[in-house]
Design an enzyme around this catalytic site. Sequence first.
Site, PDB file in Angstrom:
ATOM      1  N   GLY A  11      40.993  37.768  41.089  1.00 20.59           N
ATOM      2  CA  GLY A  11      40.034  37.144  40.172  1.00 20.59           C
ATOM      3  C   GLY A  11      38.963  36.361  40.912  1.00 20.59           C
ATOM      4  O   GLY A  11      39.185  35.847  42.011  1.00 20.59           O
ATOM      5  N   ARG A  15      34.665  29.671  37.673  1.00 19.88           N
ATOM      6  CA  ARG A  15      34.573  28.250  37.324  1.00 19.88           C
ATOM      7  C   ARG A  15      34.907  27.313  38.488  1.00 19.88           C
ATOM      8  O   ARG A  15      34.711  26.111  38.379  1.00 19.88           O
ATOM      9  CB  ARG A  15      35.458  27.953  36.105  1.00 19.88           C
ATOM     10  CG  ARG A  15      34.835  28.457  34.815  1.00 19.88           C
ATOM     11  CD  ARG A  15      35.421  27.762  33.616  1.00 19.88           C
ATOM     12  NE  ARG A  15      36.760  28.250  33.314  1.00 19.88           N
ATOM     13  CZ  ARG A  15      37.749  27.478  32.889  1.00 19.88           C
ATOM     14  NH1 ARG A  15      37.578  26.179  32.756  1.00 19.88           N
ATOM     15  NH2 ARG A  15      38.926  28.006  32.610  1.00 19.88           N
ATOM     16  N   GLU A 154      46.770  39.466  22.861  1.00 19.80           N
ATOM     17  CA  GLU A 154      45.808  38.602  23.524  1.00 19.80           C
ATOM     18  C   GLU A 154      45.034  37.805  22.475  1.00 19.80           C
ATOM     19  O   GLU A 154      44.778  38.297  21.372  1.00 19.80           O
ATOM     20  CB  GLU A 154      44.849  39.428  24.389  1.00 19.80           C
ATOM     21  CG  GLU A 154      45.493  39.948  25.662  1.00 19.80           C
ATOM     22  CD  GLU A 154      46.089  38.832  26.511  1.00 19.80           C
ATOM     23  OE1 GLU A 154      45.344  38.007  27.046  1.00 19.80           O
ATOM     24  OE2 GLU A 154      47.329  38.786  26.618  1.00 19.80           O
ATOM     25  N   TYR A 348      43.602   5.730  73.199  1.00 13.81           N
ATOM     26  CA  TYR A 348      43.616   7.167  72.955  1.00 13.81           C
ATOM     27  C   TYR A 348      44.501   7.843  73.998  1.00 13.81           C
ATOM     28  O   TYR A 348      44.264   7.711  75.209  1.00 13.81           O
ATOM     29  CB  TYR A 348      42.198   7.762  73.024  1.00 13.81           C
ATOM     30  CG  TYR A 348      42.223   9.272  72.978  1.00 13.81           C
ATOM     31  CD1 TYR A 348      42.666   9.937  71.826  1.00 13.81           C
ATOM     32  CD2 TYR A 348      41.862  10.042  74.081  1.00 13.81           C
ATOM     33  CE1 TYR A 348      42.741  11.322  71.779  1.00 13.81           C
ATOM     34  CE2 TYR A 348      41.934  11.430  74.035  1.00 13.81           C
ATOM     35  CZ  TYR A 348      42.373  12.063  72.891  1.00 13.81           C
ATOM     36  OH  TYR A 348      42.449  13.428  72.844  1.00 13.81           O
ATOM     37  N   ALA A 362      46.323  -2.358  76.004  1.00 14.34           N
ATOM     38  CA  ALA A 362      45.247  -2.246  75.016  1.00 14.34           C
ATOM     39  C   ALA A 362      44.021  -1.575  75.630  1.00 14.34           C
ATOM     40  O   ALA A 362      43.677  -1.831  76.783  1.00 14.34           O
ATOM     41  CB  ALA A 362      44.883  -3.626  74.498  1.00 14.34           C
TER      42      ALA A 362
HETATM   43  C1  UD1 Z   1      46.420  36.487  31.224  1.00 17.68           C
HETATM   44  C2  UD1 Z   1      47.284  37.233  30.204  1.00 17.68           C
HETATM   45  C3  UD1 Z   1      47.616  36.281  29.043  1.00 17.68           C
HETATM   46  C4  UD1 Z   1      48.309  35.043  29.577  1.00 17.68           C
HETATM   47  C5  UD1 Z   1      47.461  34.376  30.655  1.00 17.68           C
HETATM   48  C6  UD1 Z   1      48.252  33.281  31.310  1.00 17.68           C
HETATM   49  C7  UD1 Z   1      46.652  39.581  30.273  1.00 17.68           C
HETATM   50  C8  UD1 Z   1      45.870  40.650  29.636  1.00 17.68           C
HETATM   51  N1  UD1 Z   1      46.558  38.381  29.718  1.00 17.68           N
HETATM   52  O1  UD1 Z   1      45.212  36.184  30.564  1.00 17.68           O
HETATM   53  O2  UD1 Z   1      48.457  36.930  28.108  1.00 17.68           O
HETATM   54  O3  UD1 Z   1      48.567  34.144  28.509  1.00 17.68           O
HETATM   55  O4  UD1 Z   1      47.099  35.324  31.684  1.00 17.68           O
HETATM   56  O5  UD1 Z   1      47.438  32.577  32.199  1.00 17.68           O
HETATM   57  O6  UD1 Z   1      47.341  39.844  31.242  1.00 17.68           O
HETATM   58  N2  UD1 Z   1      43.493  39.261  37.921  1.00 17.68           N
HETATM   59  C9  UD1 Z   1      43.266  40.183  38.902  1.00 17.68           C
HETATM   60  N3  UD1 Z   1      42.548  41.294  38.599  1.00 17.68           N
HETATM   61  C10 UD1 Z   1      42.048  41.504  37.368  1.00 17.68           C
HETATM   62  C11 UD1 Z   1      42.274  40.559  36.368  1.00 17.68           C
HETATM   63  C12 UD1 Z   1      43.005  39.436  36.672  1.00 17.68           C
HETATM   64  O7  UD1 Z   1      43.724  40.032  40.040  1.00 17.68           O
HETATM   65  O8  UD1 Z   1      41.404  42.547  37.161  1.00 17.68           O
HETATM   66  C13 UD1 Z   1      44.281  38.064  38.254  1.00 17.68           C
HETATM   67  C14 UD1 Z   1      43.495  36.780  38.178  1.00 17.68           C
HETATM   68  O9  UD1 Z   1      42.973  36.445  39.432  1.00 17.68           O
HETATM   69  C15 UD1 Z   1      44.538  35.781  37.728  1.00 17.68           C
HETATM   70  C16 UD1 Z   1      45.491  36.617  36.882  1.00 17.68           C
HETATM   71  O10 UD1 Z   1      45.296  37.951  37.271  1.00 17.68           O
HETATM   72  O11 UD1 Z   1      45.265  35.269  38.791  1.00 17.68           O
HETATM   73  C17 UD1 Z   1      45.263  36.454  35.393  1.00 17.68           C
HETATM   74  O12 UD1 Z   1      43.970  36.889  35.069  1.00 17.68           O
HETATM   75  P1  UD1 Z   1      43.086  36.142  33.997  1.00 17.68           P
HETATM   76  O13 UD1 Z   1      41.807  36.824  33.865  1.00 17.68           O
HETATM   77  O14 UD1 Z   1      43.065  34.691  34.275  1.00 17.68           O
HETATM   78  O15 UD1 Z   1      43.967  36.418  32.684  1.00 17.68           O
HETATM   79  P2  UD1 Z   1      43.856  35.696  31.306  1.00 17.68           P
HETATM   80  O16 UD1 Z   1      42.748  36.253  30.538  1.00 17.68           O
HETATM   81  O17 UD1 Z   1      43.903  34.248  31.493  1.00 17.68           O
END
Ligand code: UD1
Length: 448
Positions: A11, A15, A154, A348, A362
């Site tokens: 991800g 933010r 979701e 030191y 010292a």
């Molecule tokens: C996901 C879950 C949701 C859960 C929430 C908990 C899904 C569809 N949804 O939502 O049910 O309540 O986490 O925090 O799984 N990531 C990747 N590659 C991608 C997408 C995501 O590596 O293509 C990684 C992100 O870096 C992160 C994690 O997966 O560490 C979760 O991804 P994020 O986009 O935050 O999922 P949420 O929409 O929060």
Amino acid sequence: MSIALVLLAAGKGTRMNSEMPKVLHKIAGAPMLAHAMRTGAVLAPERTVVVAGHGAEAVALVAADLDETSDVVLQEDQLGTAHAVDQARGALADFNGDVVVLYADTPFVRDETLQRMIDARQTHHLVILGFEAADPKRYGRLMMDGESLERIVEYKDATEAERAITFCNSGLVACDRAMLFDLIAAVGNDNASAEYYLTDIVEIARARGLSVTAVACDEAETLGVNSRADLAQAEAIFQQTARAQLLDLGVTLAAPETVFLSYDTVIGRDAEIEQNVVFGPGVTVESGARIRAFSHLEGCHVSGGAVVGPYARLRPGAELAENVHVGNFVEIKNAILGEGSKANHLTYIGDASVGKNTNIGAGTITCNYDGVFKHRTEIGDNVFIGSDTMLVAPVSVGDGAMTATGAVITRDVDPGALAIARAKQDNKPGRAKKLMDMLKARKARVRN
Ligand code: UD1
Ligand code: CA
């Protein structure tokens, strides 16, 4: 059962507003990725696969550093959590056992929770980790039918009635490797985000007559980091927990809220830590040592009976034996201080070894750096280094030797010798007043 960990770390972390990939931001001195790997390590995984995307090269370097046997796979486009896990398919093609999916940005899942997921695998094909949310926000909702998890919906795709559910998805999954990738192959992206949701495997598994359940953990364990504010909160939570653990172990913390620890800080029973002490990574403080206020320690070892500070700095490679005293405004780097030796003020010591029962006066400095190379200073047992001695390394001072105050030591000092290395003093009777009058006259001339 053999376990493979799949850590989702692709991800962007928009933010975080950072050049650095989110999972490399640190909590208590270690990248979030390391915390996730450490959590997963309780399952003694045979394989670890990190799914990287943004900043994949940097992530790969850190992953290799943490576990050289780990695989890093690239998810070029972030098309959803199912798509992310699918990137590990090739790396795990020859693996037989269970896959546990963890998020690398969720550092606080407890060992015991992972163990419960694995236990639940005895009786269910697919296990999801859920939690009861005080405020379920935008989490996926778990639709239970008794013990059976029927579907995860979701937030974006949920009806008002479904949004009223407070049992939420943490994102962690445990499932047999072959079955998991079979289920993922059936996931589509026909949903509100046009993403491949890992959560869809629940409904697919149920349609195939497989048994699915959710294990519940504390909401605090599922805290995910999405912003710097979350990161600061995660840091605060880590510190609180780590301080409480030390207190339980019998360490005295005079003001726990002012002591800052690293992920790997080790402090023995009956050690005493005063106010405002910072522990960087790699510190061990043995039982009965005392770290006084406003000291900063990293990469060092402090033995029992030693006293450090107030206002001391121990840098990587500082090794303090029993009953060593290191006082105010003293910096020690890559140096061993033998039993009972003391460096109490304004000193030191770098790239050095100091024997037993040696006193460092010292203002002593080991001049270890010539601008290009670092050089060592060797000081023996029972040595007395006079105040304000400059030890121009490489240089050695033998057992039982002394250096005179203000010495600039450029040659080795033999055992038992007294080294005097300073200009001879010359007292000029009455010259103080003459000099002062001359200077005052000069000042008056400049003014006019
Ligand atoms: C996901 C879950 C949701 C859960 C929430 C908990 C899904 C569809 N949804 O939502 O049910 O309540 O986490 O925090 O799984 N990531 C990747 N590659 C991608 C997408 C995501 O590596 O293509 C990684 C992100 O870096 C992160 C994690 O997966 O560490 C979760 O991804 P994020 O986009 O935050 O999922 P949420 O929409 O929060
Ligand atoms: Ca998230």
